[in-house]
Scaffold this motif. Structure first.
Motif, PDB file in Angstrom:
ATOM      1  N   ASP A 218       0.860  -1.188   0.000  1.00 50.04           N
ATOM      2  CA  ASP A 218       0.000   0.000   0.000  1.00 50.04           C
ATOM      3  C   ASP A 218       0.892   1.232   0.000  1.00 50.04           C
TER       4      ASP A 218
ATOM      5  N   HIS B 122      -2.542   2.259   9.096  1.00 53.56           N
ATOM      6  CA  HIS B 122      -3.154   0.967   9.428  1.00 53.56           C
ATOM      7  C   HIS B 122      -2.148  -0.140   9.162  1.00 53.56           C
TER       8      HIS B 122
ATOM      9  N   HIS C  56      -6.203  -3.786   5.017  1.00 50.38           N
ATOM     10  CA  HIS C  56      -6.412  -3.045   6.264  1.00 50.38           C
ATOM     11  C   HIS C  56      -6.509  -4.057   7.401  1.00 50.38           C
TER      12      HIS C  56
ATOM     13  N   THR D 259       1.160   1.494   7.574  1.00 52.25           N
ATOM     14  CA  THR D 259       1.311   2.633   6.679  1.00 52.25           C
ATOM     15  C   THR D 259       1.396   3.908   7.509  1.00 52.25           C
TER      16      THR D 259
ATOM     17  N   GLU E 123       0.329   7.699   6.507  1.00 52.98           N
ATOM     18  CA  GLU E 123      -0.290   8.349   5.360  1.00 52.98           C
ATOM     19  C   GLU E 123      -1.154   9.566   5.721  1.00 52.98           C
TER      20      GLU E 123
ATOM     21  N   GLU F 262       2.012   8.412   1.427  1.00 50.19           N
ATOM     22  CA  GLU F 262       1.905   7.180   2.220  1.00 50.19           C
ATOM     23  C   GLU F 262       3.095   6.267   1.971  1.00 50.19           C
TER      24      GLU F 262
HETATM   25 ZN    ZN Z   1      -3.353   2.866   3.339  1.00 51.49          ZN
END
Ligand code: ZN
Ligand code: ZN
Length: 357
Positions: free
Chosen positions: A226, A290, A297, A317, A319, A333
């Motif tokens: 991510d 997260h 997630h 992460t 972000e 992020e």
């Molecule tokens: Zn994210």
């Protein structure tokens, strides 16, 4: 992998259970290696049972860890649970975050009086939150692949292409590089659309002198990555440049706050304070980050309301974003591994503002 089941079994006395019924497919995968779409697991001090249906006879034989006894259910998987329990009096915990009320009622009807059903909470998730070296390696590979895909798309330019075209090219490139697919629906949001944190790519052509928020990730060997970068498509006005710089500083502050033992709330506050001080508190409406792993997630959460305490081996992460309705948005992020002394960053795309024509 069998070590995971052992560690899970060791947790059961804490919740007063003799056995745990695992019905979340992600958790089943984590414990056994099974990647099919129908399966459950029963775990206790001396129990390692895996149940699936006839469609997965061969797949489960190939994938499921040898520590598990495999059963092929003839009816619903859940119907097999009663048979596996035998005639013992015991307390059976179930995954209350994943079992429907209907299935729970069905299970209660199936089980004899001597079996007590209790909510098990997030037992497997509590293990998953600390990644093993192999898992960190898998996530790092996914991140590397996603970064390479973005670089490829940036080389093709953004101006004159629609958001959908860019998102499609990015996802196609990730697949070409070996990903199973994107780890979530990619976000490509230019100009005012960037002010929507979860914007869907539109059939709208990206113009010159805009900020474009790109949030994307790859799925590789079941693990997710991510990342978000906000790119410029030409010269920007002063307020866009200032906002970019502000989010960049907040993101670095968030990264610097991370280490084993910091609370998810304090980590969030470290980045949020930078944005609040610039008068943009109301424009940063989501949490700082997260956890990422088998799911895009997962625990832990980094936010105002988080009760997580970060630990070495968490993959999270960072972000922060500033979203100015009707104008533009900026989000930056990174994906990082929490360590005893800080964190190590898995994302390799630079964070200085990049201009792509
Ligand atoms: Zn994210
Ligand atoms: Zn993201």
């Amino acid at each position: 992998m069998s070590d995971r089941a052992d560690r899970l079994a060791a947790r059961l006395p804490e919740i007063g259970a003799d056995l745990l019924l695992v019905t979340s497919l992600v958790n089943v995968r984590y414990l056994t290696g099974y990647t099919g779409s129908n399966g459950l697991v029963l775990i206790g001090p001396d129990t390692r049972a895996f149940v699936t249906d006839f469609r997965y006879v061969e797949q489960s034989a190939a994938e499921v860890d040898a520590a598990f006894d495999r059963t092929i259910a003839v009816r619903e998987l859940i119907d097999t649970v009663a048979e596996l329990l035998g005639d013992r009096s015991l307390t059976l915990a179930f995954e209350d975050a994943h079992m429907s009320v209907r299935t729970h009622e069905h299970l209660r009807d199936l089980l004899p009086e001597r079996v007590t059903l209790v909510s098990g909470g997030d037992q497997v998730e509590a293990l998953r939150v600390v990644k093993e070296p192999d898992e960190i390696q898998a996530i790092a590979e996914a991140a590397k692949l996603a970064d390479a895909a973005l670089r490829h798309v940036m080389e093709q330019g953004l101006v004159g292409r629609t958001e959908i075209e860019v998102a499609t090219a990015l996802e196609r490139q990730m697949t070409d590089l070996g990903a199973q697919g994107p780890s979530f629906d990619s976000i490509v949001a230019a100009g005012p659309a960037g002010a929507l944190p979860h914007a869907h790519p539109r059939d709208v052509t990206i113009g010159e002198g805009e900020l474009v928020v790109i949030d994307w990730g790859a799925e590789l060997d079941g693990y997710c990555s991510d990342c978000t970068r906000t790119l410029a498509t030409g010269e920007l006005d002063e307020s866009a440049l200032e906002t970019y710089d502000l989010v960049h500083r907040a993101q670095v502050a968030g990264l610097e706050a991370l280490h084993d033992g910091v609370s998810g709330r304090d980590a969030d506050e470290s980045a949020r304070a930078v944005i609040d001080a610039a008068g943009h508190a109301e424009h940063f409406g989501h949490g700082l980050g997260h956890g990422v792993g088998l799911e895009i997630h997962e625990a832990p959460r980094l936010s105002k309301r988080s009760d997580s305490v970060l630990a070495s081996g968490n993959v999270v992460t960072v972000e922060p974003g500033v979203y100015l309705p009707g104008r533009f948005g900026v989000r930056i992020e990174d994906l990082v591994v929490v360590t005893t002394s800080g964190c190590s960053i898995l994302t390799s795309v630079p964070k200085e503002l990049i201009t792509v024509g």
